[in-house]
Design an enzyme around this catalytic site. Structure first.
Site, PDB file in Angstrom:
ATOM      1  N   GLY A   1       0.803  -1.217   0.000  1.00 37.57           N
ATOM      2  CA  GLY A   1       0.000   0.000   0.000  1.00 37.57           C
ATOM      3  C   GLY A   1       0.839   1.271   0.000  1.00 37.57           C
ATOM      4  O   GLY A   1       0.516   2.237  -0.699  1.00 37.57           O
TER       5      GLY A   1
ATOM      6  N   SER B   1      -3.349  -4.046  -0.710  1.00 42.45           N
ATOM      7  CA  SER B   1      -2.157  -4.590  -0.064  1.00 42.45           C
ATOM      8  C   SER B   1      -2.519  -5.980   0.461  1.00 42.45           C
ATOM      9  O   SER B   1      -3.389  -6.123   1.325  1.00 42.45           O
ATOM     10  CB  SER B   1      -1.745  -3.663   1.079  1.00 42.45           C
ATOM     11  OG  SER B   1      -0.629  -4.201   1.738  1.00 42.45           O
ATOM     12  N   ALA B   2      -1.842  -7.005  -0.064  1.00 39.83           N
ATOM     13  CA  ALA B   2      -2.248  -8.393   0.185  1.00 39.83           C
ATOM     14  C   ALA B   2      -2.309  -8.771   1.659  1.00 39.83           C
ATOM     15  O   ALA B   2      -3.181  -9.532   2.074  1.00 39.83           O
ATOM     16  CB  ALA B   2      -1.294  -9.337  -0.551  1.00 39.83           C
ATOM     17  N   HIS B   3      -1.381  -8.238   2.459  1.00 36.91           N
ATOM     18  CA  HIS B   3      -1.323  -8.709   3.854  1.00 36.91           C
ATOM     19  C   HIS B   3      -2.483  -8.211   4.708  1.00 36.91           C
ATOM     20  O   HIS B   3      -2.630  -8.627   5.854  1.00 36.91           O
ATOM     21  CB  HIS B   3       0.033  -8.374   4.489  1.00 36.91           C
ATOM     22  CG  HIS B   3       0.259  -6.935   4.836  1.00 36.91           C
ATOM     23  ND1 HIS B   3       0.312  -6.500   6.138  1.00 36.91           N
ATOM     24  CD2 HIS B   3       0.478  -5.845   4.075  1.00 36.91           C
ATOM     25  CE1 HIS B   3       0.560  -5.198   6.156  1.00 36.91           C
ATOM     26  NE2 HIS B   3       0.663  -4.778   4.912  1.00 36.91           N
TER      27      HIS B   3
ATOM     28  N   CYS C   1      -2.259  12.625  21.318  1.00 40.66           N
ATOM     29  CA  CYS C   1      -0.996  13.127  21.880  1.00 40.66           C
ATOM     30  C   CYS C   1      -1.294  14.285  22.815  1.00 40.66           C
ATOM     31  O   CYS C   1      -2.158  15.113  22.529  1.00 40.66           O
ATOM     32  CB  CYS C   1      -0.076  13.668  20.803  1.00 40.66           C
ATOM     33  SG  CYS C   1      -0.009  12.693  19.321  1.00 40.66           S
TER      34      CYS C   1
ATOM     35  N   GLN D   1      -7.519  -0.595   3.535  1.00 41.56           N
ATOM     36  CA  GLN D   1      -8.298  -1.262   4.585  1.00 41.56           C
ATOM     37  C   GLN D   1      -9.610  -1.849   4.081  1.00 41.56           C
ATOM     38  O   GLN D   1     -10.270  -2.590   4.811  1.00 41.56           O
ATOM     39  CB  GLN D   1      -8.584  -0.303   5.750  1.00 41.56           C
ATOM     40  CG  GLN D   1      -7.360   0.044   6.578  1.00 41.56           C
ATOM     41  CD  GLN D   1      -6.772  -1.146   7.355  1.00 41.56           C
ATOM     42  OE1 GLN D   1      -7.432  -2.151   7.586  1.00 41.56           O
ATOM     43  NE2 GLN D   1      -5.514  -1.034   7.743  1.00 41.56           N
TER      44      GLN D   1
END
Ligand code: PLP
Length: 387
Positions: free
Chosen positions: A77, A205-207, A335, A185
């Site tokens: 990605g 993105s394959a993972h 933050c 996503q």
């Protein structure tokens, strides 16, 4: 949970990465062993592997309604996002880009780098306290600049908010803007169709859908030719140089094929887990909240639940405590001023830095039992005091 194991091991960080599907591994194995040829070689060993790459391209193109020539393989990605931004801004000489402060760093840092080098002016679309984008503002920004590059994600990786990319696409088209959407996503979780979307770039993105790490793709609409990010050989029709990650590409296509095949069943299962998570957390923990639109089934990704916990001495050690109880999740609260640690998304949303934040992200492999176990671990720290 890991079967037949004395200690539970619960993985709820699927938005970071997913376990490889054994069916995907089976498809990849021959390309790690017997089919080792270089796809650019013209002999038989090479041709066999070239055919596998072209079949993978056809599979992906077919699933998203694209032509095979519109699909290029990348390392994932991040590279795909960089390619879309650098490629279109530099090739088309675009001087203005629009994004939002809620984007992944793969988009945000890329556009900030182009801004820093003086190549573009960068504008940020406004959003409300739940992270809902102000599309009238987008229209305004595009109306006051000549041709722009727009990068707005489909679903947010931290809070799960879904953006209406069809509506964004219509606004972009009305202003002649180039529209890239980071679909990392949602690829493999929703049925994308580029004919319907009519945007310029889409990424996968394959993972993130049970494929291997280091393999992804970018869809670039026909007619748009942009310069490569990586120079060298003529692979990927001169779009991306370097010998192809063959087994990764084969795994990517197989993973997407499985994801589309089983999508309805998995969506129902995972949404059920998410609903259970929300109901149990509300039941067990006082003042539990959900960041962004995370608890809204219609407007958020079914795989992601971003939980906001009340101010507590446990907040600093929240992920650590989950981890020692064998629950892998991720987090990072807003933050505090002057600190870089934490979530840029929750900070941009104006979330209270005193509250704890944890993201549970689910996959087809998770179970209701695991949800109950994770809620129990949280309840040990934050349980409602009986009235
Ligand atoms: N964009 C989004 C929305 C993501 O969630 C991620 C990964 O977390 C990326 C881009 C980067 O993808 P990759 O890990 O394949 O480089």
């Amino acid at each position: 949970m890991t079967p037949n194991h004395a200690t539970p091991s619960v993985y709820f960080d699927n938005a970071a990465t997913t376990p490889l599907d054994p069916e995907v591994l089976d498809a990849m194995m021959p390309f790690l062993t017997e089919h080792f040829g270089n796809p650019s070689s013209i002999h038989g060993h090479g041709r066999k592997v070239r055919a596998a790459i072209e079949n993978a391209r056809k599979t992906i193109a077919h699933l998203i309604g694209a032509a095979p020539a519109e699909i290029s393989f990348t390392s994932g990605g991040t590279e795909a996002d960089n390619y879309a931004a650098f490629g279109s801004i530099r090739t088309l000489g675009l001087k203005h880009a629009v994004t939002s402060k809620l984007e992944h760093h793969a988009v945000l840092h890329t556009l900030e780098a182009l801004q820093k080098s003086g190549e573009i002016e960068l504008s940020f679309v406004r959003f409300d306290e739940q992270g809902k984008l102000d599309l009238e503002h987008l229209d305004e920004l595009l109306g006051t600049h000549t041709r722009s590059f727009v990068s707005l994600m489909h679903a947010n990786n931290e809070i799960g908010n879904l953006n209406d990319i069809e509506a964004i696409g219509r606004i972009c088209r009305a202003h002649g803007a180039i529209f890239h959407t980071d679909t990392v996503q949602t690829m493999g979780h929703y049925r994308h169709n580029v004919q319907q979307l009519q945007n310029h770039f889409l990424v996968g993105s394959a993972h993130k859908f049970h494929g291997p790490k280091g393999a992804g793709f970018i869809y670039t609409s026909a007619g748009l030719q942009v310069q490569p990010l990586i120079h060298g050989g003529a692979q990927e029709r001169n779009v991306r140089a370097g010998t192809e990650n063959v087994y990764g590409i084969v795994g990517l296509a197989k993973a997407l094929e499985i994801a589309y095949r089983d999508m309805d069943q998995h969506q129902q299962h995972i949404q059920g887990l998410k609903d259970r998570f929300i109901a149990k957390l509300r039941n067990e923990i006082d003042d539990v909240q959900f960041n962004g639109l995370s608890a809204d089934a219609e407007q958020s990704l079914y795989t992601v639940l971003s939980v906001s916990l009340p101010p507590s001495e446990f907040n600093e050690m929240l992920l650590f405590n989950l981890d020692i109880n064998h629950v892998s999740a991720s987090g990072g609260s807003a933050c505090t001023s002057g600190s870089n640690i934490g979530s840029h998304v929750l900070t941009a949303l104006g979330c209270d830095p005193q509250r704890g934040a944890v993201r549970f992200s689910m996959s087809k492999y998770n179970t209701a039992e695991e949800v109950d176990y994770a809620v129990e671990q949280l309840a040990k720290m934050y349980r409602k005091v009986p009235a």
